[in-house]
Design a protein around this motif. Sequence first.
Motif, PDB file in Angstrom:
ATOM      1  N   ASN A   5      10.734   3.822   2.764  1.00  0.00           N
ATOM      2  CA  ASN A   5      10.922   4.969   3.633  1.00  0.00           C
ATOM      3  C   ASN A   5      11.715   4.564   4.866  1.00  0.00           C
ATOM      4  N   HIS A   6      12.376   5.511   5.495  1.00  0.00           N
ATOM      5  CA  HIS A   6      13.120   5.234   6.714  1.00  0.00           C
ATOM      6  C   HIS A   6      12.182   5.210   7.895  1.00  0.00           C
ATOM      7  N   SER A 203       0.273  10.503 -10.921  1.00  0.00           N
ATOM      8  CA  SER A 203       0.349   9.337 -10.044  1.00  0.00           C
ATOM      9  C   SER A 203      -0.276   9.613  -8.681  1.00  0.00           C
ATOM     10  N   VAL A 204      -0.217  10.862  -8.228  1.00  0.00           N
ATOM     11  CA  VAL A 204      -0.814  11.238  -6.951  1.00  0.00           C
ATOM     12  C   VAL A 204      -2.310  11.519  -7.119  1.00  0.00           C
ATOM     13  N   LEU A 221       2.300  11.135  -2.220  1.00  0.00           N
ATOM     14  CA  LEU A 221       3.565  11.086  -2.956  1.00  0.00           C
ATOM     15  C   LEU A 221       4.600  10.256  -2.201  1.00  0.00           C
ATOM     16  N   ARG A 222       4.620  10.419  -0.883  1.00  0.00           N
ATOM     17  CA  ARG A 222       5.544   9.628  -0.066  1.00  0.00           C
ATOM     18  C   ARG A 222       5.257   8.142  -0.205  1.00  0.00           C
ATOM     19  N   ASN A 339       1.177   2.821  -8.920  1.00  0.00           N
ATOM     20  CA  ASN A 339       1.986   3.682  -8.064  1.00  0.00           C
ATOM     21  C   ASN A 339       1.591   3.628  -6.600  1.00  0.00           C
ATOM     22  N   GLY A 340       1.281   2.466  -6.131  1.00  0.00           N
ATOM     23  CA  GLY A 340       1.218   2.218  -4.709  1.00  0.00           C
ATOM     24  C   GLY A 340       0.133   2.921  -3.933  1.00  0.00           C
ATOM     25  N   GLY A 341       0.056   2.481  -2.662  1.00  0.00           N
ATOM     26  CA  GLY A 341      -0.649   3.108  -1.581  1.00  0.00           C
ATOM     27  C   GLY A 341      -2.029   3.542  -1.743  1.00  0.00           C
TER      28      GLY A 341
END
Length: 611
Positions: A5-6, A203-204, A221-222, A339-341
């Motif tokens: 992410n930015h 995934s969410v 999702l982010r 899927n992360g996080g």
Amino acid sequence: MESPNHADEDPKLLREHSEMKSFQTSRFTYPEIRVFYRAHPKAEELPSDPAPLPLLVFLHGLGGSMAQFQPLLASLSNNASCLAIDLPGCGLSGFAPKSWAAYSVPALAELLELVIEQHRDRARGQKVVLIAHSMGSALAARLANTYGPHRTISPHVIGVVGICPVASYPKGHRTLRRLLWVPTWLFSLYRMWDQRGGPYSASVTRFVGPEADLPSRELQLRFNRQSRTAVFRRVAWGLLPTTTVDGELVGGLFGEPTWAGLNIPVFLIGGESDHQTPPTDVAHILQVLEKAMLPPQQLPFVSAVSPRNSLRPRRPSADHPPSSPCRNPLALLLTRTLNGGGSSSESARRRTKSPRPPRDDSQTAMPAVPEQPLQPKKVVKSQILGRPAGHALLYTPKTVRTVSGLICNFLSENITGRFDLGWQLQYLSREGKWDVKNLAKWKKVQPVSEPICGIFRAMKTLREIDEDHSPRVFVPKYGNLIKDIIDISHDNPVYDALGLENHGIKYHKFATVSKIPPTDAEVATFVAMVDRVREDQKARAKAEGWEEYAIGVHCHYGFNRTGYFIVCYLVDRMGMDVQNAINTFAEARPNGIRHSHFLDSLFLRYSGVKS
């Protein structure tokens, strides 16, 4: 999906206190590690004997990032200095180096040890509390284990908080190891397929649970999309144990031996709907922690400096499968964590049990300084949040305030009472309430709020000699709207209450301490008092023909204690949801409840959770 992410997507707190740094460990150079560090704004004014307030260090899990701790950091950075790290290739940290060995458990733990040592106040003996999520909890346990290889940092770790902690080796780890031979492009293709449906994708849902609201889903999702597949593969590979010739599992997350070596306060928080690290993991760790500590020879650590190459598995190439690839395509279904996080307690309403100084009648008396032991006694506590709390309970709006309140309580009660924000605010308030500085601040505050549910008006205290908000000014301006005033300030009022009562406004005194969330008993007393006042007002309204009437409530400024009591009444008597009650108060009294520890206490009180 492969790009992080930015920075401008992150909240202001992270942007303003983060920077990229380079770190050189014994084996690797990590050129772009994003580090968040925010010193306690009043650190130098707080007691530092025998050591400064401990540093809170936040460690994320597999596929996660420091951004997942942002809601907690917003609260806890007011209590202590805070440090958070994006592991290499995670969040905004650069994906370098790309060697698989650089993402092994020993390598990552050595990197974390180096970062922490560079940020804690070593000269003054500052201690450390590790607050970790998911896989990060196993890294935290490793760093805190005095029998492990991290002898530089482990003597200084005096507490561990594990959120959705990992108990032991992953089930089916051999199959998962074979699965990790799948090349990056194919792995990414699976992840794209798994994210179909966006915030409502599988995934969410596996992280936030099927009952999650849309904001929580969009946040998850982010986090999922910013997780790099290549990094995930490397870290996941490094987490898995190796099987020796004798069939024993060694390396990786270590599991039981890591947790067994902790002799410090440990707090474990799980979610009833967590399917990634289920509540059974918390129960398993509790059993391990309650046993006698293992002797050093029984802890099969692999040194971060000198890895045992005989036990290290052959690692796959960056993008190509090995000679013995996973032959079963259905094994892809085992990637629940790719899927992360990121049992319900009884509904008895509880509040925090934050330590508080003795109550006295002095405005300027310095509260007693709580002890800060250099080696707190071992205590093991746990809390399972009820449905819908899942693996994302760390950052979902419905649970994060409760989590924050639980952590604050644990730190204050089991490590040092100096963590308590209420105590800190009292300690720092050395001057009288009505010196020039406070008076100037008081004058800027709106005197009286808009009506709150037709029952209350929040106020700042009146001041006898003030030209704008004294009884003589208040009566003609608000006497037809406010018929009773409940003064919840601790000290004697700085106005003459007879100036109100002589004009038909009844005055009620209910002294409470500033800076500290009210107790259960105080809330019950306030609610009962308001009930009595409302009944009396109905009778007076009928006799005197009132058309509108309200109860004025004030502390000094009319935000935190006043808001807390009013919110409790709206929940207890009006049946409001706690968030709606908080919003209702804030709409009538702009900015609302300002202190985060008051908000945390409210959410904890009405969560049904026992702290």
